[in-house]
Motif scaffolding. Structure first.
Motif, mmCIF file in Angstrom:
data_model
loop_
_atom_site.group_PDB
_atom_site.id
_atom_site.type_symbol
_atom_site.label_atom_id
_atom_site.label_comp_id
_atom_site.label_asym_id
_atom_site.label_seq_id
_atom_site.Cartn_x
_atom_site.Cartn_y
_atom_site.Cartn_z
ATOM 1 N N MET A 1 -51.807 -5.873 11.359
ATOM 2 C CA MET A 1 -52.833 -6.785 10.855
ATOM 3 C C MET A 1 -52.617 -6.994 9.362
ATOM 4 S SD MET A 1 -55.426 -8.337 12.148
ATOM 5 C CE MET A 1 -56.863 -9.191 11.643
ATOM 6 N N GLY A 2 -52.619 -8.247 8.933
ATOM 7 C CA GLY A 2 -52.393 -8.589 7.539
ATOM 8 C C GLY A 2 -53.629 -8.409 6.678
ATOM 9 N N LYS A 3 -53.452 -8.721 5.428
ATOM 10 C CA LYS A 3 -54.547 -8.638 4.467
ATOM 11 C C LYS A 3 -55.331 -9.941 4.453
ATOM 12 C CE LYS A 3 -52.296 -5.442 1.336
ATOM 13 N NZ LYS A 3 -51.774 -5.225 -0.005
ATOM 14 N N THR A 4 -56.551 -9.850 3.946
ATOM 15 C CA THR A 4 -57.389 -11.039 3.769
ATOM 16 C C THR A 4 -57.614 -11.235 2.283
ATOM 17 O OG1 THR A 4 -58.493 -10.665 5.874
ATOM 18 C CG2 THR A 4 -59.599 -12.126 4.325
ATOM 19 N N TYR A 5 -57.236 -12.427 1.813
ATOM 20 C CA TYR A 5 -57.397 -12.775 0.406
ATOM 21 C C TYR A 5 -58.490 -13.819 0.271
ATOM 22 C CZ TYR A 5 -52.843 -10.554 -0.125
ATOM 23 O OH TYR A 5 -51.812 -9.662 -0.118
ATOM 24 N N GLY A 6 -59.360 -13.631 -0.694
ATOM 25 C CA GLY A 6 -60.397 -14.612 -0.981
ATOM 26 C C GLY A 6 -59.981 -15.468 -2.162
ATOM 27 N N TYR A 7 -60.298 -16.747 -2.092
ATOM 28 C CA TYR A 7 -60.010 -17.633 -3.219
ATOM 29 C C TYR A 7 -61.286 -18.363 -3.614
ATOM 30 C CZ TYR A 7 -58.207 -21.262 -6.222
ATOM 31 O OH TYR A 7 -58.000 -22.081 -7.303
ATOM 32 N N MET A 8 -61.582 -18.324 -4.930
ATOM 33 C CA MET A 8 -62.760 -19.002 -5.473
ATOM 34 C C MET A 8 -62.302 -19.918 -6.594
ATOM 35 S SD MET A 8 -65.368 -15.764 -5.920
ATOM 36 C CE MET A 8 -64.461 -15.070 -7.276
ATOM 37 N N ARG A 9 -63.032 -21.031 -6.766
ATOM 38 C CA ARG A 9 -62.743 -21.939 -7.867
ATOM 39 C C ARG A 9 -64.035 -22.567 -8.339
ATOM 40 N NH1 ARG A 9 -62.898 -26.885 -8.908
ATOM 41 N NH2 ARG A 9 -63.311 -27.460 -6.770
ATOM 42 N N ILE A 10 -64.182 -22.659 -9.656
ATOM 43 C CA ILE A 10 -65.272 -23.433 -10.235
ATOM 44 C C ILE A 10 -64.671 -24.360 -11.264
ATOM 45 C CG2 ILE A 10 -67.112 -21.755 -9.827
ATOM 46 C CD1 ILE A 10 -66.887 -20.924 -12.763
ATOM 47 N N SER A 11 -65.394 -25.425 -11.564
ATOM 48 C CA SER A 11 -64.922 -26.412 -12.529
ATOM 49 C C SER A 11 -65.156 -25.915 -13.935
ATOM 50 C CB SER A 11 -65.673 -27.725 -12.319
ATOM 51 O OG SER A 11 -65.311 -28.648 -13.313
ATOM 52 N N THR A 12 -64.282 -26.302 -14.837
ATOM 53 C CA THR A 12 -64.460 -25.930 -16.240
ATOM 54 C C THR A 12 -65.462 -26.838 -16.927
ATOM 55 O OG1 THR A 12 -62.635 -27.380 -16.833
ATOM 56 C CG2 THR A 12 -62.127 -25.058 -16.498
ATOM 57 N N LYS A 13 -65.750 -27.983 -16.337
ATOM 58 C CA LYS A 13 -66.607 -28.969 -16.997
ATOM 59 C C LYS A 13 -68.076 -28.599 -16.970
ATOM 60 C CE LYS A 13 -63.449 -32.736 -16.216
ATOM 61 N NZ LYS A 13 -63.196 -33.981 -15.564
ATOM 62 N N LYS A 14 -68.459 -27.758 -16.062
ATOM 63 C CA LYS A 14 -69.880 -27.435 -15.930
ATOM 64 C C LYS A 14 -70.109 -25.993 -16.345
ATOM 65 C CE LYS A 14 -70.464 -30.782 -12.273
ATOM 66 N NZ LYS A 14 -70.681 -31.015 -10.877
ATOM 67 N N ASP A 15 -70.650 -25.814 -17.539
ATOM 68 C CA ASP A 15 -70.855 -24.472 -18.080
ATOM 69 C C ASP A 15 -71.808 -23.640 -17.230
ATOM 70 O OD1 ASP A 15 -69.158 -24.971 -20.177
ATOM 71 O OD2 ASP A 15 -70.757 -25.647 -21.512
ATOM 72 N N GLU A 16 -72.713 -24.321 -16.502
ATOM 73 C CA GLU A 16 -73.689 -23.558 -15.734
ATOM 74 C C GLU A 16 -73.109 -22.997 -14.443
ATOM 75 O OE1 GLU A 16 -74.075 -27.850 -14.410
ATOM 76 O OE2 GLU A 16 -73.963 -26.894 -16.347
ATOM 77 N N ARG A 68 -63.621 -26.017 -2.598
ATOM 78 C CA ARG A 68 -63.267 -24.973 -3.555
ATOM 79 C C ARG A 68 -61.758 -24.757 -3.584
ATOM 80 N NH1 ARG A 68 -66.216 -25.347 -7.076
ATOM 81 N NH2 ARG A 68 -66.335 -27.331 -6.074
ATOM 82 N N LEU A 69 -61.082 -25.208 -2.526
ATOM 83 C CA LEU A 69 -59.629 -25.059 -2.458
ATOM 84 C C LEU A 69 -58.923 -26.242 -3.099
ATOM 85 C CD1 LEU A 69 -57.342 -23.257 -1.441
ATOM 86 C CD2 LEU A 69 -57.439 -24.467 0.733
ATOM 87 N N SER A 70 -59.411 -27.464 -2.826
ATOM 88 C CA SER A 70 -58.773 -28.644 -3.389
ATOM 89 C C SER A 70 -59.696 -29.842 -3.335
ATOM 90 C CB SER A 70 -57.493 -28.952 -2.623
ATOM 91 O OG SER A 70 -56.883 -30.096 -3.155
ATOM 92 N N ARG A 71 -59.473 -30.787 -4.265
ATOM 93 C CA ARG A 71 -60.229 -32.046 -4.297
ATOM 94 C C ARG A 71 -59.362 -33.225 -3.895
ATOM 95 N NH1 ARG A 71 -65.734 -32.347 -4.962
ATOM 96 N NH2 ARG A 71 -66.441 -30.835 -6.453
ATOM 97 N N SER A 72 -58.108 -32.948 -3.553
ATOM 98 C CA SER A 72 -57.176 -33.999 -3.181
ATOM 99 C C SER A 72 -56.657 -33.719 -1.769
ATOM 100 C CB SER A 72 -56.014 -34.017 -4.180
ATOM 101 O OG SER A 72 -54.838 -34.503 -3.594
ATOM 102 N N THR A 73 -56.682 -34.728 -0.926
ATOM 103 C CA THR A 73 -56.212 -34.548 0.451
ATOM 104 C C THR A 73 -54.750 -34.125 0.464
ATOM 105 O OG1 THR A 73 -57.727 -36.287 1.150
ATOM 106 C CG2 THR A 73 -56.033 -35.651 2.706
ATOM 107 N N LYS A 74 -53.936 -34.791 -0.330
ATOM 108 C CA LYS A 74 -52.506 -34.475 -0.366
ATOM 109 C C LYS A 74 -52.298 -33.028 -0.799
ATOM 110 C CE LYS A 74 -48.172 -36.048 -2.372
ATOM 111 N NZ LYS A 74 -47.637 -35.682 -3.632
ATOM 112 N N ASP A 75 -52.969 -32.622 -1.873
ATOM 113 C CA ASP A 75 -52.858 -31.259 -2.381
ATOM 114 C C ASP A 75 -53.360 -30.258 -1.341
ATOM 115 O OD1 ASP A 75 -52.331 -29.265 -4.384
ATOM 116 O OD2 ASP A 75 -54.474 -29.218 -4.836
ATOM 117 N N LEU A 76 -54.481 -30.566 -0.711
ATOM 118 C CA LEU A 76 -55.052 -29.686 0.312
ATOM 119 C C LEU A 76 -54.056 -29.460 1.442
ATOM 120 C CD1 LEU A 76 -57.497 -28.178 1.574
ATOM 121 C CD2 LEU A 76 -58.148 -30.352 2.593
#
Length: 189
Positions: A1-16, A68-76
């Motif tokens: 059984m492999g490992k589970t990695y979590g990925y999080m992303r927030i925008s830099t534009k919104k300080d809150e 949270r992973l991507s905002r572009s279909t191509k990139d996703l």
């Protein structure tokens, strides 16, 4: 059984924005968390790249939501292909349909559709902001850094060239920032 990695992303534009909401949903479910503080439209996200390079066969990438992973279909789709090429899979907590642990054509289809919807939503938001700025400008609203008072700048330059005061003292006397004074001096060279 492999490992589970979590990925999080927030925008830099919104300080809150903080990682708290995503972290609360991922903690206890992953072996390691990766996180980036930058726009999802940016391709070069250091933590995402590090996570992708460390994936091995049988590993799983767990995200809170597809945006949270991507905002572009191509990139996703490229990220998903990279994950699959490594023999790993992708799962989303909020988007229960997103689970590449099994070969499910419906999951692939929905991934493409939902990625495209996310990209369209981002494009519409950008368009609305541009329209709002245009309307505000038509009403006389000024954007950007306010122009420095030319009289104050000229006075600051005279004081500087007199060689009797420091830049800080000139800044305090005239109300012109040191950066503005240095930019003006650089322009004289």
């Amino acid at each position: 059984m492999g490992k589970t990695y979590g990925y999080m992303r927030i925008s830099t534009k919104k300080d809150e924005q903080t990682f708290s909401r995503q972290e609360a949903q991922l903690l206890g479910k992953v072996d390691k968390l990766y996180f980036d503080r930058m726009s999802g439209s940016k391709k070069n996200r250091p933590q995402l790249q590090e996570m992708l390079s460390s994936l091995e066969v049988g590993d799983t990438v767990l995200i809170v939501a597809i945006d949270r992973l991507s905002r572009s279909t191509k990139d996703l789709l490229e990220i998903v292909e990279t994950i699959k090429a490594k023999g790993a899979s992708l799962k989303s907590i909020n988007d229960s349909w997103l689970d590449t642990t099994s070969e499910n054509p419906m999951s692939e289809f929905l991934l493409t559709v939902m990625g495209a919807l996310g990209q369209m939503e981002r494009a519409m938001t950008i368009q609305r902001v541009k329209e709002g700025v245009q309307v505000a400008q038509e009403k006389g609203v000024k954007f950007g850094r306010p122009k420095a008072n030319k009289n104050k700048i000229n006075h600051a330059m005279e004081l500087y060239h007199s060689r009797k005061l420091t830049v800080r003292e000139i800044s305090d006397i005239t109300g012109i920032s040191k950066a503005t004074l240095y930019r003006r001096l650089k322009g004289e060279m």
